[in-house]
Scaffold this motif. Structure first.
Motif, short mmCIF file in Angstrom:
data_model
loop_
_atom_site.label_atom_id
_atom_site.label_comp_id
_atom_site.label_asym_id
_atom_site.label_seq_id
_atom_site.Cartn_x
_atom_site.Cartn_y
_atom_site.Cartn_z
N THR A 1 4.23 3.05 7.54
CA THR A 1 5.04 1.35 8.68
C THR A 1 3.97 0.69 9.78
N ARG A 2 4.75 2.09 11.43
CA ARG A 2 4.21 1.40 12.24
C ARG A 2 2.65 1.67 12.04
N ASP A 3 1.73 3.18 11.59
CA ASP A 3 0.67 2.82 11.85
C ASP A 3 0.00 1.65 11.68
N LEU A 4 0.36 1.41 10.30
CA LEU A 4 0.02 0.12 9.27
C LEU A 4 0.18 -1.16 11.03
N MET B 1 -4.39 5.95 3.79
CA MET B 1 -4.38 6.01 4.81
C MET B 1 -5.36 6.71 5.88
N ASP B 2 -6.02 7.45 4.99
CA ASP B 2 -7.52 7.87 5.62
C ASP B 2 -8.72 7.13 5.50
N GLU B 3 -8.91 6.48 4.35
CA GLU B 3 -9.42 5.08 3.73
C GLU B 3 -9.50 3.91 5.08
N GLY C 1 6.57 -4.18 4.45
CA GLY C 1 6.93 -3.25 4.82
C GLY C 1 5.57 -1.94 4.26
N PRO C 2 5.43 -0.94 3.63
CA PRO C 2 4.28 -0.01 3.68
C PRO C 2 3.23 -0.57 3.27
N ALA C 3 4.15 -0.81 1.92
CA ALA C 3 3.24 -2.15 0.84
C ALA C 3 3.00 -2.65 1.01
N GLY C 4 3.62 -4.08 1.67
CA GLY C 4 2.94 -5.14 1.74
C GLY C 4 1.88 -4.74 2.69
N LEU C 5 1.92 -4.07 3.96
CA LEU C 5 0.73 -3.48 5.38
C LEU C 5 -0.39 -3.21 4.57
N MET C 6 -0.19 -1.85 3.64
CA MET C 6 -1.37 -1.55 3.10
C MET C 6 -2.28 -2.52 2.53
N LEU C 7 -1.41 -3.12 1.85
CA LEU C 7 -2.56 -3.99 0.59
C LEU C 7 -3.03 -5.14 1.57
N GLY C 8 -2.17 -5.47 2.67
CA GLY C 8 -2.99 -6.53 3.44
C GLY C 8 -4.42 -6.05 4.20
N GLU D 1 10.69 -4.96 14.57
CA GLU D 1 12.30 -4.51 15.06
C GLU D 1 13.20 -3.54 13.48
N TYR D 2 12.97 -4.52 13.15
CA TYR D 2 13.74 -4.07 12.26
C TYR D 2 13.78 -3.62 11.20
N VAL D 3 12.59 -4.06 10.99
CA VAL D 3 11.46 -3.37 9.48
C VAL D 3 11.59 -1.48 9.59
N LEU D 4 11.31 -1.41 10.70
CA LEU D 4 10.95 -0.10 12.00
C LEU D 4 12.09 0.80 11.81
N SER D 5 12.97 -0.23 11.58
CA SER D 5 14.56 0.71 12.10
C SER D 5 15.31 1.17 11.26
#
Length: 389
Positions: A105-108, A56-58, A11-18, A37-41
């Motif tokens: 989430t999609r952007d990440l 996100m800018d960083e 999700g956004p937390a895991g992707l952002m941390l990554g 696909e499920y995550v984005l739904s």
């Protein structure tokens, strides 16, 4: 397979941390139980604090957010008759951004491959091992085969129902929770919003929220009993109820349309302490849940990730353990302040089944005070934009 940090949850937390760790040259692998696909739904909130926008800018991933997102300079409280505007820009010098969590989430997600971030989707039966040692590892299944992922640290960003928090023994962890005796019935529709800014309404019939995802897509909610079903609320009934609860001015500006999605979500306040044990760290919904009043869920996950990424970067790049040792204490200090704000706004704006005339008068008096007090509005605005890290 080996990695510096194993992250559970895309999700956004895991992707952002990554992304934050990979940007610093730290190897990460992310395991996700569901498909991409499920995550984005998943339909989630969409009001971003400046902290989330800055992260996100960083990462260099804010271009689409700034192009499609809607900067908001204020929001409204409604009491059934009037609209009370809280001018957050004038009161604090800051704004918030309306941009859906799905879009974040999609952007990440879209940037993972080009930045060398490996995400394993549909990884089932994820199990944590040796979390209190310096050599933890995960096992999981994918396409019928079993795999092992060794790492120096594990980050549990796998939500309320994931395995990470459950790996911390009951003798170590402590849960704080409040279940609210109502839910939010939400409708998503391709219609222009009734107002340029969010409206949180306290009406004799219950709470309502007028929100949006864009200038042409609206998201509305009404408070309903937990016993209600979606079938009890055909579109016309829901639109009628929204028009009534949001008040005459906003209600008259509602554009009706067919529902793209309807759902009923229960509300809870939840905190788990500590947010770390040994080599395991919790972030986001794995450690805490807030009622959606005030839009703090995603933003709290972002602040967790900001604290945790700094601590892990210090460990790998500077050889200091100070940040990782204090992560839980640091993160929880901000978590509890956000929990307080979400709880207080939920208590102010909703009708409780066991509420009495005195409680209702207190809500009315509080709204009257907010309407006439710059100090009260400033306190609301400061919490709404997000407290500093």
């Amino acid at each position: 397979m080996k990695s510096d940090v194993a992250i559970i949850g895309a999700g956004p937390a895991g992707l952002m941390l990554g992304h934050l760790l990979r940007k610093a040259g730290i190897d990460v692998v992310i395991l996700e139980r569901q498909s991409a696909e499920y995550v984005l739904s998943r339909i989630r909130a969409g009001v971003l604090e400046q902290i989330t926008v800055d992260l996100m800018d960083e990462l260099g991933l804010g271009a689409r957010m700034h192009k499609k997102g809607l900067p908001h300079h204020g929001f409204y409280l409604a009491d059934g008759e009037r609209l009370i505007r809280i001018d957050i820009a004038e009161l604090t010098g800051k704004t918030v951004m309306v941009y859906g969590q799905t879009e974040v989430t999609r952007d990440l997600m879209d940037a993972c491959a080009e930045r060398g971030i490996e995400v394993v989707y549909e990884a089932s039966d994820v199990t944590l091992h040796n979390i209190e040692s310096d050599a933890p590892y995960l096992t999981y299944k994918k396409d019928g085969a079993e795999y092992r992922l060794d790492a120096r640290f594990i980050a549990g960003c796998d939500g309320f129902h994931g395995p990470s928090r459950k790996a911390i023994p009951e003798s170590v962890g402590r849960t704080f929770e409040r279940i609210y005796p109502f839910g939010w019935l939400g409708i998503l529709a391709d219609v222009p919003p009734c107002n340029e800014e969010l409206i949180y309404a306290n009406h004799d019939r219950g709470f309502a929220l007028g929100s949006m995802r864009s200038k042409s897509r609206s998201r509305y909610y009404v408070q309903v009993p937990l016993t209600d079903r979606i079938e009890d609320w055909p579109d016309d009934r829901l639109w009628d109820e929204l028009a009534m609860r949001l008040g005459p001015e906003a209600g008259a500006s509602i554009t009706r349309g067919p529902a793209l999605e309807k759902s009923i979500a229960p509300l809870r306040s939840f905190v788990f302490e500590p947010m770390q044990l040994g080599s395991l760290f919790l972030a986001g919904d794995a450690a805490h849940i807030v009622p959606p009043t005030g839009a703090k869920g995603l933003n709290l996950a972002s602040s967790d990730v900001a604290y945790l990424s700094r601590a892990l970067i210090q460990f790998f790049k500077q050889g200091t353990e100070e940040g990782i040792a204090s992560y839980s204490k640091t993160a929880l200090a901000r978590v509890w302040k956000s929990e307080r704000f979400s709880w207080s706004l939920t208590t102010l704006m909703h009708r409780f089944p066991d509420g009495d005339a005195f409680g209702r008068r207190m809500q009315v008096a509080e709204l009257d005070y907010i309407a006439s007090s710059r100090a009260a509005q400033t306190a609301l605005a400061e919490n709404y934009i997000g407290l500093p890290l």
